[in-house]
Scaffold this motif. Sequence first.
Motif, PDB file in Angstrom:
ATOM      1  N   ARG A 133      45.102 -66.458 101.229  1.00  0.00           N
ATOM      2  CA  ARG A 133      45.196 -67.729 102.116  1.00  0.00           C
ATOM      3  C   ARG A 133      43.934 -68.452 101.769  1.00  0.00           C
ATOM      4  O   ARG A 133      43.799 -69.739 101.740  1.00  0.00           O
ATOM      5  CB  ARG A 133      45.312 -67.611 103.462  1.00  0.00           C
ATOM      6  N   TYR A 169      44.087 -71.565  99.065  1.00  0.00           N
ATOM      7  CA  TYR A 169      44.845 -72.685  99.519  1.00  0.00           C
ATOM      8  C   TYR A 169      44.362 -74.158  98.873  1.00  0.00           C
ATOM      9  O   TYR A 169      45.288 -74.690  98.320  1.00  0.00           O
ATOM     10  CB  TYR A 169      44.877 -72.660 101.074  1.00  0.00           C
ATOM     11  N   TRP A 184      51.296 -78.623  95.247  1.00  0.00           N
ATOM     12  CA  TRP A 184      52.649 -78.655  94.915  1.00  0.00           C
ATOM     13  C   TRP A 184      53.124 -78.053  93.868  1.00  0.00           C
ATOM     14  O   TRP A 184      54.111 -77.259  93.614  1.00  0.00           O
ATOM     15  CB  TRP A 184      53.130 -80.036  95.079  1.00  0.00           C
ATOM     16  N   ARG A 230      51.330 -73.514  92.055  1.00  0.00           N
ATOM     17  CA  ARG A 230      51.419 -72.358  93.185  1.00  0.00           C
ATOM     18  C   ARG A 230      50.621 -71.216  92.428  1.00  0.00           C
ATOM     19  O   ARG A 230      49.510 -71.476  92.162  1.00  0.00           O
ATOM     20  CB  ARG A 230      52.783 -71.989  93.351  1.00  0.00           C
ATOM     21  N   ILE A 232      60.390 -78.369 103.694  1.00  0.00           N
ATOM     22  CA  ILE A 232      59.942 -77.582 102.317  1.00  0.00           C
ATOM     23  C   ILE A 232      58.627 -78.230 102.001  1.00  0.00           C
ATOM     24  O   ILE A 232      57.609 -77.530 101.681  1.00  0.00           O
ATOM     25  CB  ILE A 232      60.943 -77.580 101.002  1.00  0.00           C
ATOM     26  N   GLY A 233      58.687 -79.615 102.125  1.00  0.00           N
ATOM     27  CA  GLY A 233      57.179 -80.339 101.948  1.00  0.00           C
ATOM     28  C   GLY A 233      56.179 -79.949 102.784  1.00  0.00           C
ATOM     29  O   GLY A 233      54.954 -79.687 102.297  1.00  0.00           O
ATOM     30  N   ARG A 258      53.771 -75.761 103.311  1.00  0.00           N
ATOM     31  CA  ARG A 258      52.757 -74.918 102.580  1.00  0.00           C
ATOM     32  C   ARG A 258      51.639 -75.296 103.419  1.00  0.00           C
ATOM     33  O   ARG A 258      50.647 -74.352 103.526  1.00  0.00           O
ATOM     34  CB  ARG A 258      52.388 -75.864 101.481  1.00  0.00           C
ATOM     35  N   GLY A 259      51.507 -76.233 104.478  1.00  0.00           N
ATOM     36  CA  GLY A 259      50.347 -76.462 105.357  1.00  0.00           C
ATOM     37  C   GLY A 259      50.196 -75.072 106.255  1.00  0.00           C
ATOM     38  O   GLY A 259      49.087 -75.013 106.692  1.00  0.00           O
ATOM     39  N   ASP A 294      50.364 -72.156 105.552  1.00  0.00           N
ATOM     40  CA  ASP A 294      49.448 -71.224 104.860  1.00  0.00           C
ATOM     41  C   ASP A 294      47.943 -71.128 105.587  1.00  0.00           C
ATOM     42  O   ASP A 294      47.624 -70.305 105.874  1.00  0.00           O
ATOM     43  CB  ASP A 294      49.335 -71.351 103.462  1.00  0.00           C
TER      44      ASP A 294
END
Lengths: 280, 350
Positions: free
Chosen positions: A103, A106, A111, A114, B225-226, B229-230, B232
């Motif tokens: 993490r 990050y 986007w 990855r 989906i957008g 990720r936040g 995480d």
Amino acid sequence: MSNKHQLLAAGLDLAYGDRQIVTGLSLTVPPGKLTVIVGANASGKSTLLRGLARLLTPTRGAVYLDGKPIHQMPTREVATLLGVLPQTPIAPDAIAVTDLVGRGRYPHQGWFRRWTTEDDAAVAEALNATDTADLAGRAVDELSGGQRQRVWIAMALAQDTQLLLLDEPTTYLDINHQVEVLDLLTDLVRQRGRTVVVVLHDLNLACRYADHIVAMKSGHIVAEGSPGDVMTEAVVADVFGMPSRIVRDPVSDTPMVVPIGRHHAGSLEGQAKRGVAVTY
Amino acid sequence: MSMATYAGRIRTLRHAAASRRRSTSLALLTALGAAFALALYLGDYPIPPLAVVQSLFSPLTGLTDRSVDFIVLQVRLPRAVLALLSGASFGLAGIIFQTLLRNPLASPDIIGIAHGASAAAVFCIIILGWTALAVSVGAFLGAILTALAIYLLAWRDGVTAFRVVLIGIGMAAMLAAAISYLFTRARLNEVQQAMAWLVGSLNAARPEDCIVLGGAMLVLVPLLIGLVRGLDAMELGDDTARALGATVERSRLGLMLVAVGFAAFATAAVGPVGFVAFVSGPLARYLLKGTGRGFPQAALVGALVMLVSDLIAQHMLPAVQLPVGVVTGACGALFLLWLLMSSGRSGRIN
């Protein structure tokens, strides 16, 4: 390393709601050095760290990262330069060690970018540096307090930033792991030219490891400088409201604070009479 | 060990986790497929499997049999599809809230959002005398307004998970009282209609319901989906998330809106079917054994729970069609007890 990043606070006021914690504080974090913030409980150490880390917006004054007001910089950009380990991070239930440390990557991902081999390498290095590689496949829930703390530090290391701020990273750790963590932070500073700021409770470890020590009391800096200059009996009395003797650390030759307390004040006089050296 | 070996080991661990996620999804998809086939096949009017398949393809092939096609395409298919879509929506709504608020109790059917939809629906039925679609619209608005009220009441220089849960539970109690009050003023047939809505049922599933909910999901899933990720960063606590460069308030608001959207659209379509939102996330995580956050798997579990519960509701008792909410409620309550007892032992419920 020449590309050292500058972090400084100017005229900083920090508050939680109406409660003013830090008032008019200015501090230049020496680049490429290990800075330790010490002070009694509620002296504003953690608040200052949160302010420096842009986690708390100042009510007056500003924190500057490379000359730019940190609160106005894109937070993601800051996160690639400055890593923070807060006092009480939360581990999601049943998360694996590698996942948690991952993490830290990050801010480097997005986007369209990855997970990459570079991220694998950063995680591996962070685990190795914190001596947690053997725990890689384990669940964080199952670890002891000390192991967990090292895993969190690994998470902050995986972020791979030039500046690293840690809030009491040695809490919950046994003395051997406390020393290990501070040795590790020293490695980061000496070998990789990182700038590290850390809040510590233990004055003697602070004195031993700090290049630069900042002593705080009720939201102000009482003294700052090298441990030898800062850590005097007068400063300890002022910051902690406690009489003490400063002696020489037999291992590192740095100041060592020996508290006196109510019950042993008498025995000091006895020692002085017998001619025992008690001052630094 | 060299650093390259360490990195290799990390990669192996990562791949093993991904493989566990894939096989879990695959197993759930298989079960879902079987349940779906069973839902199309089972019924009072016996239709051989081949005829079901033929009927499914009749819009393409032109081989029609009017009575069979009516039962398969107008009754069983919409019902199964609606169960699937609403179950997946509830599952996602639940796991988003549970993850965001770091609490397995924080699903929309516990923190008052379902109650908001219910109170609004009961109000529409008893006071306004509305029926069918109008009630769904009312329930949808009720869910959104309740979520908004919880968010605003919980706001104090930002929103903390704990406050949202507490205010949500308070809100749920208040809305339950409002529903009881409305019942005291109602006529018997209105109470019956309202009760039927409150339990939640797929008995009245129509193709239009599937289209509305499916359309909503087509918008909500890409948004999720957008935003996902936040999480995480956000799963590690607000300070750590901000330190990692996540925009915490914005992501949290976005995720909550998406979750409320899922819950509201699903509730409007099938009523506040209890416990599906609540059980899906923890079950998905249980299956994953710590190898992932389990959002896709929670959607699959939700769909499966809904579909299987509806099969049980339809076919368990001869000649009686139970509302699906009775089954999910009974099973969900057992699950809640199990969760509370097992987490009481390990002390991991926050």
